[in-house]
Design a protein around this motif. Structure first.
Motif, PDB file in Angstrom:
ATOM      1  N   VAL A 127       0.855  -1.200   0.000  1.00 54.60           N
ATOM      2  CA  VAL A 127       0.000   0.000   0.000  1.00 54.60           C
ATOM      3  C   VAL A 127       0.886   1.242   0.000  1.00 54.60           C
ATOM      4  CG1 VAL A 127      -1.929  -1.140   1.159  1.00 54.60           C
ATOM      5  CG2 VAL A 127      -0.210   0.033   2.526  1.00 54.60           C
ATOM      6  N   PRO A 128       0.336   2.367  -0.465  1.00 55.73           N
ATOM      7  CA  PRO A 128       1.122   3.611  -0.477  1.00 55.73           C
ATOM      8  C   PRO A 128       1.471   4.076   0.940  1.00 55.73           C
ATOM      9  CG  PRO A 128      -0.850   3.821  -1.828  1.00 55.73           C
ATOM     10  CD  PRO A 128      -0.979   2.541  -1.072  1.00 55.73           C
ATOM     11  N   GLU A 129       2.587   4.744   1.046  1.00 50.30           N
ATOM     12  CA  GLU A 129       2.998   5.369   2.303  1.00 50.30           C
ATOM     13  C   GLU A 129       1.993   6.461   2.659  1.00 50.30           C
ATOM     14  OE1 GLU A 129       6.640   8.297   3.711  1.00 50.30           O
ATOM     15  OE2 GLU A 129       6.869   7.105   1.896  1.00 50.30           O
ATOM     16  N   LEU A 130       1.869   6.778   3.944  1.00 50.58           N
ATOM     17  CA  LEU A 130       0.986   7.860   4.381  1.00 50.58           C
ATOM     18  C   LEU A 130       1.828   9.046   4.827  1.00 50.58           C
ATOM     19  CD1 LEU A 130      -2.204   8.374   5.353  1.00 50.58           C
ATOM     20  CD2 LEU A 130      -0.939   8.584   7.482  1.00 50.58           C
ATOM     21  N   ILE A 131       1.427  10.231   4.422  1.00 52.55           N
ATOM     22  CA  ILE A 131       2.103  11.464   4.826  1.00 52.55           C
ATOM     23  C   ILE A 131       1.158  12.244   5.741  1.00 52.55           C
ATOM     24  CG2 ILE A 131       3.145  13.617   4.046  1.00 52.55           C
ATOM     25  CD1 ILE A 131       3.561  12.171   1.302  1.00 52.55           C
ATOM     26  N   PRO A 132       1.421  12.244   7.061  1.00 58.84           N
ATOM     27  CA  PRO A 132       0.565  13.019   7.964  1.00 58.84           C
ATOM     28  C   PRO A 132       0.857  14.509   7.822  1.00 58.84           C
ATOM     29  CG  PRO A 132       2.389  12.070   9.185  1.00 58.84           C
ATOM     30  CD  PRO A 132       2.509  11.575   7.766  1.00 58.84           C
ATOM     31  N   GLU A 133      -0.188  15.325   7.964  1.00 53.74           N
ATOM     32  CA  GLU A 133      -0.002  16.768   7.795  1.00 53.74           C
ATOM     33  C   GLU A 133      -0.380  17.568   9.043  1.00 53.74           C
ATOM     34  OE1 GLU A 133      -0.630  17.582   3.141  1.00 53.74           O
ATOM     35  OE2 GLU A 133      -2.457  16.973   4.189  1.00 53.74           O
ATOM     36  N   THR A 134      -1.528  17.299   9.634  1.00 54.40           N
ATOM     37  CA  THR A 134      -1.963  18.094  10.783  1.00 54.40           C
ATOM     38  C   THR A 134      -1.320  17.562  12.066  1.00 54.40           C
ATOM     39  OG1 THR A 134      -3.871  16.714  11.344  1.00 54.40           O
ATOM     40  CG2 THR A 134      -4.207  18.442   9.666  1.00 54.40           C
ATOM     41  N   GLU A 135      -1.428  18.345  13.134  1.00 50.53           N
ATOM     42  CA  GLU A 135      -0.878  17.934  14.428  1.00 50.53           C
ATOM     43  C   GLU A 135      -1.506  16.610  14.891  1.00 50.53           C
ATOM     44  OE1 GLU A 135      -0.877  19.765  18.890  1.00 50.53           O
ATOM     45  OE2 GLU A 135      -0.425  21.164  17.252  1.00 50.53           O
ATOM     46  N   GLN A 136      -2.820  16.489  14.756  1.00 50.02           N
ATOM     47  CA  GLN A 136      -3.491  15.257  15.161  1.00 50.02           C
ATOM     48  C   GLN A 136      -3.055  14.076  14.293  1.00 50.02           C
ATOM     49  OE1 GLN A 136      -7.715  14.433  14.261  1.00 50.02           O
ATOM     50  NE2 GLN A 136      -7.966  14.144  16.483  1.00 50.02           N
ATOM     51  N   GLU A 137      -2.914  14.302  12.989  1.00 50.42           N
ATOM     52  CA  GLU A 137      -2.462  13.232  12.088  1.00 50.42           C
ATOM     53  C   GLU A 137      -1.055  12.772  12.443  1.00 50.42           C
ATOM     54  OE1 GLU A 137      -5.103  14.760   8.269  1.00 50.42           O
ATOM     55  OE2 GLU A 137      -2.919  14.925   8.189  1.00 50.42           O
ATOM     56  N   ILE A 138      -0.170  13.701  12.773  1.00 46.95           N
ATOM     57  CA  ILE A 138       1.205  13.360  13.161  1.00 46.95           C
ATOM     58  C   ILE A 138       1.201  12.572  14.461  1.00 46.95           C
ATOM     59  CG2 ILE A 138       3.416  14.337  13.928  1.00 46.95           C
ATOM     60  CD1 ILE A 138       2.821  16.643  11.858  1.00 46.95           C
ATOM     61  N   GLU A 139       0.401  13.006  15.431  1.00 46.92           N
ATOM     62  CA  GLU A 139       0.313  12.306  16.717  1.00 46.92           C
ATOM     63  C   GLU A 139      -0.193  10.872  16.526  1.00 46.92           C
ATOM     64  OE1 GLU A 139      -2.658  12.679  20.455  1.00 46.92           O
ATOM     65  OE2 GLU A 139      -1.581  14.519  19.935  1.00 46.92           O
ATOM     66  N   ARG A 140      -1.241  10.708  15.735  1.00 51.08           N
ATOM     67  CA  ARG A 140      -1.785   9.376  15.503  1.00 51.08           C
ATOM     68  C   ARG A 140      -0.828   8.521  14.674  1.00 51.08           C
ATOM     69  NH1 ARG A 140      -8.321  10.487  14.644  1.00 51.08           N
ATOM     70  NH2 ARG A 140      -8.721  10.979  16.834  1.00 51.08           N
ATOM     71  N   TYR A 141      -0.137   9.139  13.730  1.00 50.61           N
ATOM     72  CA  TYR A 141       0.851   8.446  12.896  1.00 50.61           C
ATOM     73  C   TYR A 141       1.967   7.874  13.770  1.00 50.61           C
ATOM     74  CZ  TYR A 141       4.472   7.888   9.266  1.00 50.61           C
ATOM     75  OH  TYR A 141       5.446   7.398   8.431  1.00 50.61           O
ATOM     76  N   GLU A 142       2.509   8.701  14.647  1.00 52.87           N
ATOM     77  CA  GLU A 142       3.593   8.257  15.527  1.00 52.87           C
ATOM     78  C   GLU A 142       3.112   7.170  16.492  1.00 52.87           C
ATOM     79  OE1 GLU A 142       4.923  11.974  17.168  1.00 52.87           O
ATOM     80  OE2 GLU A 142       6.128  12.441  15.385  1.00 52.87           O
ATOM     81  N   GLY A 143       1.898   7.319  17.012  1.00 53.17           N
ATOM     82  CA  GLY A 143       1.344   6.320  17.924  1.00 53.17           C
ATOM     83  C   GLY A 143       1.077   4.992  17.253  1.00 53.17           C
TER      84      GLY A 143
END
Length: 172
Positions: A127-143
């Protein structure tokens, strides 16, 4: 297929009315009804991100039933892919109930699902990689990586000493 996508590209929304046949004897939505709706909306997000109609639910990693949802409520579910791994994707679902008196949505529940993209022979596909953009997206991405490592450790598919993201929480 694109090599990377943003979380916005997998964002899905579903709105529904809670009917009497979907409620328990207390007049609140059955947990199983909510789980089914959450599974459906998160599968749509996984399909959008993966670029394939073929995805399967691999696990329901977490569901929080924080506030009961009464019969007659207008329920909105929002889902987004929070991280893509090789063939799997973590999808986060937020559930809201509309407050008609005050004209806004209250968050009632959350859930985290894992999907795997598969081909017609049911074999995992990249599947394609995901690029988080917002603060919430980055937090959920890292988690998501910590949650994946914890799942792998608990299932015996990863040694605890190899769970670098989990260790980083405790060792400075």
């Amino acid at each position: 297929m694109s090599t990377a996508k943003t979380a916005k590209e997998s964002f899905s929304v579903m709105t529904n009315l809670v009917l009497p046949s979907e409620t328990n004897n207390l007049g609140n939505m059955f947990g199983g009804e909510l789980l089914a709706s959450m599974d459906r909306i998160s599968s749509i997000s996984a399909k959008m991100h993966g670029g394939s109609f073929l995805v399967v639910t691999a696990s329901v990693n977490h569901v929080a039933f924080n506030i009961p949802i009464p019969m007659g409520s207008t329920v909105k579910l929002e889902s987004k892919v929070t991280r893509a791994f090789n063939s799997s994707m973590e999808v986060y679902v937020d559930v809201f109930v509309y407050d008609y008196e005050n004209s806004y949505y209250n968050q009632t529940n959350t859930g985290i699902y894992t999907f795997v993209a598969v081909d017609k022979e049911n074999k995992p596909v990249k599947v394609p990689e995901l690029i988080p953009e917002t603060e919430q997206e980055i937090e959920r991405y890292e988690g998501a990586l910590r949650r994946k490592q914890l799942s792998l450790v608990l299932s015996g598919r990863m040694k605890p000493e190899d769970a670098t993201e989990l260790k980083s929480l405790f060792i400075k």
